[in-house]
Design a protein around this motif. Structure first.
Motif, PDB file in Angstrom:
ATOM      1  N   THR A   3     -12.093  31.018  48.318  1.00 60.64           N
ATOM      2  CA  THR A   3     -12.552  31.839  49.426  1.00 60.64           C
ATOM      3  C   THR A   3     -11.380  32.596  50.014  1.00 60.64           C
ATOM      4  O   THR A   3     -10.361  32.012  50.356  1.00 60.64           O
ATOM      5  CB  THR A   3     -13.198  30.968  50.522  1.00 60.64           C
ATOM      6  N   ARG A   6     -12.062  37.763  54.436  1.00 62.58           N
ATOM      7  CA  ARG A   6     -12.876  38.941  54.135  1.00 62.58           C
ATOM      8  C   ARG A   6     -12.304  40.195  54.764  1.00 62.58           C
ATOM      9  O   ARG A   6     -12.038  40.249  55.951  1.00 62.58           O
ATOM     10  CB  ARG A   6     -14.309  38.750  54.623  1.00 62.58           C
ATOM     11  N   THR A   9     -15.700  46.077  54.518  1.00 64.39           N
ATOM     12  CA  THR A   9     -15.925  47.037  53.432  1.00 64.39           C
ATOM     13  C   THR A   9     -15.462  48.432  53.797  1.00 64.39           C
ATOM     14  O   THR A   9     -15.126  49.222  52.917  1.00 64.39           O
ATOM     15  CB  THR A   9     -17.407  47.068  53.014  1.00 64.39           C
ATOM     16  N   ALA A  31     -25.106  35.454  42.226  1.00 65.24           N
ATOM     17  CA  ALA A  31     -24.599  35.750  43.565  1.00 65.24           C
ATOM     18  C   ALA A  31     -25.564  35.330  44.661  1.00 65.24           C
ATOM     19  O   ALA A  31     -25.138  34.947  45.757  1.00 65.24           O
ATOM     20  CB  ALA A  31     -24.293  37.241  43.688  1.00 65.24           C
ATOM     21  N   GLN A  34     -25.108  36.163  48.546  1.00 66.72           N
ATOM     22  CA  GLN A  34     -23.740  36.679  48.699  1.00 66.72           C
ATOM     23  C   GLN A  34     -23.658  38.150  48.285  1.00 66.72           C
ATOM     24  O   GLN A  34     -22.853  38.900  48.810  1.00 66.72           O
ATOM     25  CB  GLN A  34     -22.782  35.841  47.843  1.00 66.72           C
ATOM     26  N   TYR A  36     -23.851  40.689  44.570  1.00 62.32           N
ATOM     27  CA  TYR A  36     -23.071  40.664  43.339  1.00 62.32           C
ATOM     28  C   TYR A  36     -21.729  41.372  43.467  1.00 62.32           C
ATOM     29  O   TYR A  36     -20.776  41.014  42.774  1.00 62.32           O
ATOM     30  CB  TYR A  36     -23.887  41.198  42.157  1.00 62.32           C
ATOM     31  N   GLN A  37     -21.606  42.360  44.335  1.00 59.86           N
ATOM     32  CA  GLN A  37     -20.309  43.016  44.492  1.00 59.86           C
ATOM     33  C   GLN A  37     -19.281  42.067  45.109  1.00 59.86           C
ATOM     34  O   GLN A  37     -18.124  42.028  44.685  1.00 59.86           O
ATOM     35  CB  GLN A  37     -20.449  44.295  45.312  1.00 59.86           C
ATOM     36  N   ALA A  38     -19.711  41.270  46.080  1.00 58.07           N
ATOM     37  CA  ALA A  38     -18.806  40.275  46.673  1.00 58.07           C
ATOM     38  C   ALA A  38     -18.424  39.230  45.625  1.00 58.07           C
ATOM     39  O   ALA A  38     -17.273  38.789  45.574  1.00 58.07           O
ATOM     40  CB  ALA A  38     -19.468  39.612  47.881  1.00 58.07           C
ATOM     41  N   ARG A  41     -15.787  40.718  43.397  1.00 58.71           N
ATOM     42  CA  ARG A  41     -14.477  40.709  44.084  1.00 58.71           C
ATOM     43  C   ARG A  41     -13.861  39.318  44.045  1.00 58.71           C
ATOM     44  O   ARG A  41     -12.665  39.167  43.753  1.00 58.71           O
ATOM     45  CB  ARG A  41     -14.628  41.190  45.527  1.00 58.71           C
ATOM     46  N   ASP A  42     -14.663  38.272  44.317  1.00 59.50           N
ATOM     47  CA  ASP A  42     -14.153  36.896  44.260  1.00 59.50           C
ATOM     48  C   ASP A  42     -13.653  36.559  42.864  1.00 59.50           C
ATOM     49  O   ASP A  42     -12.579  35.963  42.704  1.00 59.50           O
ATOM     50  CB  ASP A  42     -15.233  35.894  44.672  1.00 59.50           C
TER      51      ASP A  42
END
Length: 111
Positions: A3, A6, A9, A31, A34, A36-38, A41-42
């Motif tokens: 984690t 954040r 954006t 995801a 959450q 899918y873009q986050a 990024r993770d």
């Protein structure tokens, strides 16, 4: 998954990436809420940290399902205590609830 703090954006750069439709759908499924873009990024941050040597997964004893005796073949760090395990030292391999095998020092599961 590691984690990170954040970043809003609005402070991120827009980047376009082409993904196979099936891959994008699988990422969306994984995801959940959450997004899918986050998740992407993770995943990318975890990859960068692993490759740069900065990645230190956070585990607790509750994450370990089973362990078995082993001998370190290279320098390792216990995922529970951070203790250095030198080559040829006895150690444990822990099976996590996610199915990963992780290095453990002998005393990390005691007590």
């Amino acid at each position: 998954m590691h984690t990170l703090t954040r970043t809003p954006t609005t402070e991120m750069e827009v980047t376009s990436i082409r993904l196979e439709r099936e891959l994008k759908e699988k990422l969306k499924e994984l995801a959940g809420n959450q997004g899918y873009q986050a998740l992407i990024r993770d995943l990318l941050w975890n990859y960068v940290q692993q490759k740069s040597g900065d990645y230190r997964p956070q585990f607790s004893r509750a994450d370990i399902r089973a362990s078995l005796a082993a001998t370190a073949q290279k320098e390792e760090h216990c995922v529970l205590t951070g203790k250095l395990i030198r080559p040829q030292e006895p150690m444990l391999l822990g099976l996590t609830t996610n199915g990963d095998m992780v290095p453990l020092s002998l005393e990390s599961l005691a007590g």
